[in-house]
Design a protein around this motif. Structure first.
Motif, PDB file in Angstrom:
ATOM      1  N   THR A 122      78.719  76.292  30.664  1.00  0.00           N
ATOM      2  CA  THR A 122      80.069  76.089  31.180  1.00  0.00           C
ATOM      3  C   THR A 122      80.109  76.319  32.679  1.00  0.00           C
ATOM      4  O   THR A 122      80.771  75.594  33.413  1.00  0.00           O
ATOM      5  N   ALA A 123      79.367  77.318  33.141  1.00  0.00           N
ATOM      6  CA  ALA A 123      79.377  77.671  34.554  1.00  0.00           C
ATOM      7  C   ALA A 123      78.530  76.731  35.402  1.00  0.00           C
ATOM      8  O   ALA A 123      78.698  76.656  36.614  1.00  0.00           O
TER       9      ALA A 123
ATOM     10  N   PHE B 280      75.282  71.190  25.096  1.00  0.00           N
ATOM     11  CA  PHE B 280      76.507  71.970  25.030  1.00  0.00           C
ATOM     12  C   PHE B 280      77.245  71.783  23.709  1.00  0.00           C
ATOM     13  O   PHE B 280      77.594  72.749  23.040  1.00  0.00           O
ATOM     14  N   GLU B 281      77.496  70.534  23.328  1.00  0.00           N
ATOM     15  CA  GLU B 281      78.221  70.264  22.081  1.00  0.00           C
ATOM     16  C   GLU B 281      77.495  70.850  20.883  1.00  0.00           C
ATOM     17  O   GLU B 281      78.118  71.417  19.992  1.00  0.00           O
ATOM     18  N   ASN B 282      76.188  70.706  20.852  1.00  0.00           N
ATOM     19  CA  ASN B 282      75.407  71.214  19.733  1.00  0.00           C
ATOM     20  C   ASN B 282      75.545  72.736  19.610  1.00  0.00           C
ATOM     21  O   ASN B 282      75.665  73.263  18.506  1.00  0.00           O
TER      22      ASN B 282
ATOM     23  N   LYS C 122      77.007  74.705  16.413  1.00  0.00           N
ATOM     24  CA  LYS C 122      76.232  75.782  15.777  1.00  0.00           C
ATOM     25  C   LYS C 122      77.053  77.067  15.708  1.00  0.00           C
ATOM     26  O   LYS C 122      77.022  77.781  14.706  1.00  0.00           O
ATOM     27  N   ARG C 123      77.789  77.358  16.784  1.00  0.00           N
ATOM     28  CA  ARG C 123      78.604  78.578  16.802  1.00  0.00           C
ATOM     29  C   ARG C 123      79.679  78.497  15.720  1.00  0.00           C
ATOM     30  O   ARG C 123      79.939  79.471  15.023  1.00  0.00           O
TER      31      ARG C 123
ATOM     32  N   PHE D 138      85.447  67.944  23.277  1.00  0.00           N
ATOM     33  CA  PHE D 138      84.191  67.375  22.787  1.00  0.00           C
ATOM     34  C   PHE D 138      84.421  66.618  21.488  1.00  0.00           C
ATOM     35  O   PHE D 138      84.975  67.142  20.528  1.00  0.00           O
ATOM     36  N   SER D 139      83.967  65.375  21.456  1.00  0.00           N
ATOM     37  CA  SER D 139      84.191  64.531  20.279  1.00  0.00           C
ATOM     38  C   SER D 139      83.562  65.133  19.025  1.00  0.00           C
ATOM     39  O   SER D 139      84.106  64.978  17.927  1.00  0.00           O
ATOM     40  N   ALA D 140      82.433  65.823  19.145  1.00  0.00           N
ATOM     41  CA  ALA D 140      81.783  66.418  17.967  1.00  0.00           C
ATOM     42  C   ALA D 140      82.691  67.447  17.301  1.00  0.00           C
ATOM     43  O   ALA D 140      82.702  67.569  16.072  1.00  0.00           O
TER      44      ALA D 140
END
Length: 105
Positions: free
Chosen positions: A30-31, A45-47, A51-52, A76-78
């Motif tokens: 993010t930073a 990032f999306e992955n 996962k989180r 994010f579309s995911a």
């Protein structure tokens, strides 16, 4: 190696450690001003956000907390696709409203 860690260590302690690790990765991404591989669909990032969310479910986080995390990453579309898929699986087809971000055009 990352896939092995994701799918093999499922004790509560290990899941919490994975959650901490993902939080650190997400914070760094993010930073960062450098998109590079950070935005890779498979390892980026999306992955890490997906996962989180999976780990939050495995740790029995309250549904409201999971939804709030999704809303914080709704761009994010995911994340949007995940919520739509869950609505479909629950048979809640009538309540599905596709957000403007989901349209290609």
């Amino acid at each position: 190696m990352e896939d092995f860690l994701t799918y093999e260590f499922r004790s509560r302690e290990m899941l919490e450690k994975k959650l901490e690790y993902l939080d650190e990765m997400i914070e760094r991404q993010t930073a960062s001003a450098d998109c590079g591989s950070t935005w890779s669909a498979r390892y980026g990032f999306e992955n890490n956000i997906i996962k989180r969310l999976e780990i939050m479910k495995q740790l029995d986080y309250p549904e409201e907390e999971i939804r709030e995390y999704r809303r914080n990453h709704w761009r994010f579309s995911a994340v949007r696709e995940l919520e739509i898929q869950e609505d479909i699986e629950r048979g809640e087809l009538e309540g599905i409203v596709l957000p403007q971000e989901s349209y290609d055009g």
